[in-house]
Design a protein around this motif. Structure first.
Motif, PDB file in Angstrom:
ATOM      1  N   PRO A   1       1.154  -0.847  -0.342  1.00  0.00           N
ATOM      2  CA  PRO A   1      -0.150  -0.009   0.025  1.00  0.00           C
ATOM      3  C   PRO A   1       0.480   1.764  -0.373  1.00  0.00           C
ATOM      4  N   LEU A   2       0.375   2.287  -1.163  1.00  0.00           N
ATOM      5  CA  LEU A   2       1.413   3.053  -0.877  1.00  0.00           C
ATOM      6  C   LEU A   2       0.395   4.499  -1.067  1.00  0.00           C
ATOM      7  N   ASP A   3       0.035   5.434   0.011  1.00  0.00           N
ATOM      8  CA  ASP A   3      -0.516   6.709  -0.544  1.00  0.00           C
ATOM      9  C   ASP A   3      -2.265   5.822  -0.336  1.00  0.00           C
ATOM     10  N   ASP A   4      -3.149   5.902  -1.701  1.00  0.00           N
ATOM     11  CA  ASP A   4      -4.043   6.350  -2.110  1.00  0.00           C
ATOM     12  C   ASP A   4      -3.786   4.338  -2.593  1.00  0.00           C
ATOM     13  N   GLY A   5      -3.534   3.468  -3.400  1.00  0.00           N
ATOM     14  CA  GLY A   5      -2.805   2.835  -4.151  1.00  0.00           C
ATOM     15  C   GLY A   5      -2.107   1.888  -3.705  1.00  0.00           C
ATOM     16  N   GLU A   6      -2.384   0.826  -4.434  1.00  0.00           N
ATOM     17  CA  GLU A   6      -1.378  -0.823  -3.997  1.00  0.00           C
ATOM     18  C   GLU A   6      -0.193  -0.600  -5.583  1.00  0.00           C
ATOM     19  N   LEU A   7       0.965  -1.140  -4.872  1.00  0.00           N
ATOM     20  CA  LEU A   7       1.867  -1.460  -5.458  1.00  0.00           C
ATOM     21  C   LEU A   7       2.121  -2.722  -5.622  1.00  0.00           C
ATOM     22  N   ILE A   8       2.047  -3.632  -7.209  1.00  0.00           N
ATOM     23  CA  ILE A   8       1.652  -4.606  -6.846  1.00  0.00           C
ATOM     24  C   ILE A   8       2.566  -5.648  -7.813  1.00  0.00           C
TER      25      ILE A   8
ATOM     26  N   PRO B   1      -5.416   6.372  -8.398  1.00  0.00           N
ATOM     27  CA  PRO B   1      -5.897   7.555  -9.498  1.00  0.00           C
ATOM     28  C   PRO B   1      -4.911   7.741  -9.907  1.00  0.00           C
ATOM     29  N   GLU B   2      -3.851   8.387  -9.668  1.00  0.00           N
ATOM     30  CA  GLU B   2      -2.641   9.330 -10.463  1.00  0.00           C
ATOM     31  C   GLU B   2      -1.346   8.298 -10.857  1.00  0.00           C
ATOM     32  N   PRO B   3      -0.938   8.344 -11.969  1.00  0.00           N
ATOM     33  CA  PRO B   3       0.329   7.906 -12.416  1.00  0.00           C
ATOM     34  C   PRO B   3       1.113   8.192 -10.596  1.00  0.00           C
ATOM     35  N   ARG B   4       2.218   7.254 -11.270  1.00  0.00           N
ATOM     36  CA  ARG B   4       3.235   7.159 -10.342  1.00  0.00           C
ATOM     37  C   ARG B   4       4.447   6.716 -10.565  1.00  0.00           C
ATOM     38  N   THR B   5       5.459   6.726 -10.135  1.00  0.00           N
ATOM     39  CA  THR B   5       6.674   6.640 -10.277  1.00  0.00           C
ATOM     40  C   THR B   5       7.133   5.548  -9.106  1.00  0.00           C
ATOM     41  N   VAL B   6       7.596   4.315  -9.939  1.00  0.00           N
ATOM     42  CA  VAL B   6       7.975   2.974  -8.536  1.00  0.00           C
ATOM     43  C   VAL B   6       9.681   2.613  -9.373  1.00  0.00           C
TER      44      VAL B   6
END
Length: 432
Positions: free
Chosen positions: A336-343, A362-367
């Protein structure tokens, strides 16, 4: 890998529509592994309608209570030919032909007490009138303690095999789980002498505790209820597929359901005529997740009228290749990261590691994915090249380029989207 009529046509598909989809499948997608055409439920109902089932419909049956294609929808079935002419046309295109069946025996056959072919029993001997599917009342269940039940199924499957059926999707088998019916269908297929894939549905609340029994008797089994073109439906499959991925093996596959891609809902059970409501990024997500988890792929959109982008998506060579060639697909990160999940999922093929990084927010993310977590500390020191499997011209940023264990793969992942990458290992000479 194939096409199924349900998402587009529900109970109402016609012969012309099946053939139109088969021709597009053969011309556009067969080179990439899409090779099966499936006629879904109620092909024996001449009064089939969109958005539901008919109660008490006068189904088309033969003298022994076995379903026949409705001739007003499948005119080549005239004179008792069944699906043989249609199957021949599909086979001539280089494809396999499948049909949907319901658990049990038509209640009309029971009410009319039709004979069971080749026996002195009747449909009333074979039926269990206390067992009825909760969402479709065409059939009664079968009483598998009576030999008439197996005799009826043997005759039914023999007829389907004689028509050239290669794939059977049998419904109302898993929710609740009907082990006696599963075994009886498998036995009937074996006795038919034809190589027929057995696919079981629906998988609502299906437990991995059933996996040994499923593997013994079927080749595919659904792990969820029907899936539609809603993000919440796709998102729910992450956890299910992660649970089933360790059990995937040749000959027995957990099935995450059809892909609601392209033009769907023409005359379907749910929703109106539309292009899939999944965004382009969500469409990449569903295909990538299904492939990495080694789920069978059955697309539901009407192929002749789907947008070109959908056909391009399905024809991506990586889809069929990774599905067939990669092994060990599994979820390695759910964070879980902020308002979403990194899977993150990985799978391997020889010296290649496939990496799928999904972001549910709901928004793009750099991982940033540490290489050692993807390929292990030793392999992270080797020289690597990367290939983006959805955008082959795009190369992810790699830091550092020396591939030290503390290095990372940095990816910009869109909302509800995925970055799907192949990491190819070339051992350094000094460490090889």
């Amino acid at each position: 890998m194939g096409w199924n009529s349900w998402d587009s046509y529900g109970t109402t598909v016609t012969q012309d529509e099946v053939l139109a989809n088969a021709r597009v499948l053969a011309e556009r997608l067969l080179p990439h592994g899409w090779d099966t055409v499936v006629v879904d439920i109620d092909w024996y109902d001449p009064a089939a309608r969109a958005h539901g089932y008919n109660d008490g419909s006068s189904l088309t049956l033969d003298a022994f209570g076995r379903q026949l294609p409705a001739e007003n929808r499948f005119p080549s079935a005239v004179a008792g030919q069944g699906f043989r002419p249609l199957a021949d046309e599909v086979h001539a295109l280089g494809l396999r032909f499948g049909v949907h069946m319901m658990r049990g025996i038509p209640r009309i056959a029971v009410e009319q007490d039709l004979p069971v072919d080749g026996t002195s029993w009747t449909a009333r001997d074979a039926a269990d009138t206390t067992s009825v599917c909760p969402w479709n009342d065409d059939n009664f269940g079968l009483d598998h303690d009576h030999p008439a039940a197996q005799a009826y199924l043997d005759g039914l499957v023999a007829q389907l095999a004689g028509w050239g059926v290669d794939f059977l999707k049998v419904d109302d088998m898993l929710a609740p789980y009907h082990p006696d019916a599963v075994e009886a269908w498998a036995r009937a297929i074996e006795r038919s002498g034809r190589d027929i894939v057995l696919s079981l549905s629906p998988g609502t609340h299906l437990s991995t505790a059933q996996v040994d029994h499923l593997r013994e008797h079927a080749q595919m089994w659904r792990i969820s209820d029907d899936l539609w073109d809603r993000w919440e439906d796709v998102h729910a499959q992450f956890a299910r597929l992660a649970r089933w991925a360790p059990f995937q093996q040749p000959g027995g596959w957990a099935d995450a359901d059809m892909l609601p891609l392209g033009r769907i809902g023409l005359r379907a059970e749910r929703g109106d005529d539309r292009q899939s409501r999944l965004t382009p990024d969500e469409q990449r997500t569903i295909l990538t997740l299904w492939v990495m988890a080694r789920s069978p792929l059955m697309v539901g959109g009407d192929l002749p009228t789907s947008d070109p982008a959908t056909l391009d998506l399905l024809a991506n060579p990586a889809v069929g290749h990774v599905l067939r060639a990669a092994t060990g697909g599994r979820e390695i990160v759910r964070e879980p990261l902020d308002d979403g999940e990194l899977i993150v999922w990985t799978a391997t093929e020889g010296a290649t590691t496939y990496v799928a990084a999904f972001w549910t927010g709901p928004e793009p993310r750099t991982v940033s994915l540490p290489l050692s977590s993807l390929v292990g500390h030793a392999a992270a020191r080797d020289t690597r090249t990367t290939r983006d499997l959805w955008d082959p011209g795009t190369t992810p940023d790699l830091h550092p380029t020396t591939w030290e264990p503390e290095g990372a793969l940095v990816l910009d992942v869109p909302s509800h989207g995925v970055r799907w990458t192949a990491l190819d290992i070339r051992p350094n000479q000094e460490t090889s």
